[in-house]
Design a protein around this motif. Structure first.
Motif, mmCIF file in Angstrom:
data_model
loop_
_atom_site.group_PDB
_atom_site.id
_atom_site.type_symbol
_atom_site.label_atom_id
_atom_site.label_comp_id
_atom_site.label_asym_id
_atom_site.label_seq_id
_atom_site.Cartn_x
_atom_site.Cartn_y
_atom_site.Cartn_z
ATOM 1 N N UNK A 369 -68.345 -16.872 64.020
ATOM 2 C CA UNK A 369 -67.249 -17.809 63.766
ATOM 3 C C UNK A 369 -66.306 -17.206 62.735
ATOM 4 N N UNK A 370 -65.134 -16.766 63.191
ATOM 5 C CA UNK A 370 -64.140 -16.152 62.331
ATOM 6 C C UNK A 370 -62.833 -16.933 62.387
ATOM 7 N N UNK A 371 -62.040 -16.787 61.345
ATOM 8 C CA UNK A 371 -60.727 -17.428 61.319
ATOM 9 C C UNK A 371 -59.781 -16.721 62.282
ATOM 10 N N UNK A 372 -59.084 -17.500 63.091
ATOM 11 C CA UNK A 372 -58.051 -16.978 63.989
ATOM 12 C C UNK A 372 -56.681 -17.080 63.320
ATOM 13 N N UNK A 373 -55.675 -16.577 64.010
ATOM 14 C CA UNK A 373 -54.309 -16.625 63.478
ATOM 15 C C UNK A 373 -53.903 -18.067 63.199
ATOM 16 N N UNK A 374 -53.131 -18.236 62.144
ATOM 17 C CA UNK A 374 -52.659 -19.563 61.757
ATOM 18 C C UNK A 374 -51.164 -19.486 61.457
ATOM 19 N N UNK A 375 -50.372 -20.462 61.907
ATOM 20 C CA UNK A 375 -50.736 -21.671 62.649
ATOM 21 C C UNK A 375 -51.339 -21.360 64.029
ATOM 22 N N UNK A 376 -52.121 -22.285 64.557
ATOM 23 C CA UNK A 376 -52.811 -22.013 65.815
ATOM 24 C C UNK A 376 -51.873 -21.994 66.998
ATOM 25 N N UNK A 377 -52.327 -21.360 68.064
ATOM 26 C CA UNK A 377 -51.562 -21.281 69.295
ATOM 27 C C UNK A 377 -51.420 -22.682 69.914
ATOM 28 N N UNK A 378 -50.217 -23.184 70.106
ATOM 29 C CA UNK A 378 -50.062 -24.534 70.690
ATOM 30 C C UNK A 378 -50.569 -24.627 72.116
ATOM 31 N N UNK A 379 -50.737 -23.491 72.786
ATOM 32 C CA UNK A 379 -51.224 -23.506 74.155
ATOM 33 C C UNK A 379 -52.725 -23.363 74.283
ATOM 34 N N UNK A 380 -53.456 -23.407 73.172
ATOM 35 C CA UNK A 380 -54.912 -23.264 73.242
ATOM 36 C C UNK A 380 -55.541 -24.451 73.975
ATOM 37 N N UNK A 381 -56.699 -24.250 74.590
ATOM 38 C CA UNK A 381 -57.302 -25.348 75.391
ATOM 39 C C UNK A 381 -57.895 -26.439 74.504
ATOM 40 N N UNK A 382 -57.339 -27.631 74.591
ATOM 41 C CA UNK A 382 -57.844 -28.771 73.828
ATOM 42 C C UNK A 382 -57.995 -29.969 74.765
ATOM 43 N N UNK A 383 -58.924 -30.833 74.403
ATOM 44 C CA UNK A 383 -59.089 -32.084 75.142
ATOM 45 C C UNK A 383 -57.913 -33.015 74.868
ATOM 46 N N UNK A 384 -57.673 -33.927 75.802
ATOM 47 C CA UNK A 384 -56.658 -34.955 75.582
ATOM 48 C C UNK A 384 -55.293 -34.575 76.084
#
Length: 384
Positions: A369-384
């Protein structure tokens, strides 16, 4: 026991050690165990899964010199004060500071030493695999999804201090001691300043930062109720080893979880920005900007939180961890038939190899578990 009881392929054997496909020893629960007391031969110990959840590096001596089915180790990396470090047994040309290398035993300035990858003992039939805690089914009893969350930030990590014997690592002085919970103390100090001074939250209603006084060996209703009211739960790994109950307790609450990096590989790994948020435990500004970002975007925060809850319920329940243990042992048997030592009985052969096993993930930085680029990618897979 919950995971074993719930697994559809597990039947407990109460007779002789001869009758089982797999034998399980949890050293912290049975410290006086000995192979001699059970008249265990090399064929028996070749079926043995050792589930070592103890803190710090080192293995239990009862199986030294004996083959084991698989040795699972929770405290997988070597770290001090929240920072991953090279261990003393790393060859000098592999010490921290070099470019990260692939394969087993990878080291680099960022990752430090994964203490257990270099300790396989093929001559003994010893192979090590990472082991994390899991979500106990009782954690989610009474959880009501969609209920309003009236506390912006909750952090309940303990900051009481403990001491190690002289000679232990201390970056701050030469006394030879270090504070066990120094990383957590640092995070709580940062969080108090961020929440109440920088973000202007009301300590009476907007944030709870402190110890609830609950006991970790029971399901404390006050502790879980507090997290279920939270929009964000901030937790932190212990200063000197990776992994504790708190991460999975927090994820089971349905809140958006903030945690520091976890370098112990996990099957079906959690991903920063998708299932939870990873912050730097030694960088107050990093914690501040990430808290502010998600507090200002409650819908996005809720989607990451829902993703995290769904992911751990699918892949990280107690029964999931038992499945990982069993398929990892089977994978080790398939890879190293020379260590069978007449092991019997043997479970039916599987046509396809298992995936997400201890042997396949233990050298994978993608499973950490590592930190990814921030701010996060708005196209990342999320529920909802």
């Amino acid at each position: 026991h919950q995971g074993f009881d719930a697994h559809p392929a597990v039947d407990r054997v109460y007779g002789s050690v001869d009758d089982a496909h797999v034998l399980v020893w949890i050293p912290t629960c049975a410290q006086r165990f000995s192979t001699e007391a059970y008249n265990m031969t090399r064929a028996h110990t070749s079926k043995l899964a050792v589930l070592d959840e103890s803190d710090g590096t080192g293995n239990w001596a009862q199986v030294n010199g004996k083959p084991v089915g698989m040795y699972f180790k929770r405290s997988w990396v070597f770290k001090r004060n929240g920072t991953h470090l090279p261990h003393g047994d790393v060859p000098t040309n592999k010490r921290a500071g070099e470019i990260c290398e692939g394969g087993e035993g990878a080291h680099c300035e960022h990752h430090g030493h994964r203490a257990w990858k270099n300790r396989d003992k093929p001559a003994w039939g010893h192979y090590f695999a990472p082991l994390l805690y899991a979500v106990w089914d009782n954690y989610t009893h009474g959880l009501a999804l969609g209920r309003a969350r009236d506390i912006r930030i909750v952090c309940t990590v303990r900051t009481h201090k403990g001491r190690q014997p002289p000679g232990s690592f201390n970056p701050e002085n030469d006394a030879g001691t270090y504070w066990v919970n120094s990383a957590r103390t640092r995070v709580v100090d940062h969080l108090n300043e961020i929440a109440f001074e920088k973000l202007g939250l009301d300590p009476e209603k907007d944030a709870f930062i402190g110890d609830t006084g609950g006991h970790r060996k029971v399901v404390d209703t006050g502790y879980f109720s507090m997290m279920r009211r939270a929009q964000i739960v901030v937790t932190c790994n212990p200063a000197n080893w990776d992994g504790d109950f708190r991460l999975f307790e927090a994820l089971s609450s349905g809140a958006l979880v903030f945690t520091d990096e976890l370098h112990t590989p996990a099957p079906y790994p959690l991903v920063d920005g998708v299932h939870l948020v990873v912050y730097d435990n030694d960088d107050k500004a990093d914690l501040h900007r990430k808290l502010q970002y998600y507090l200002e975007r409650p819908e996005e925060a809720a989607r990451v939180a829902a993703n995290g809850l769904a992911h751990v319920l699918r892949h990280h329940r107690a029964v999931s961890r038992v499945d990982y243990i069993l398929r990892s042992v089977a994978d080790k048997w398939a890879r190293h038939p020379e260590d069978d030592n007449g092991r019997s009985p043997r479970p039916p052969l599987r046509k396809k190899p298992f995936t997400e096993t201890g042997m396949s993930i233990r050298a994978s930085t993608d499973h950490e578990l590592h930190a990814n680029a921030f701010p996060p990618d708005p196209g990342r897979p999320l529920l909802g």
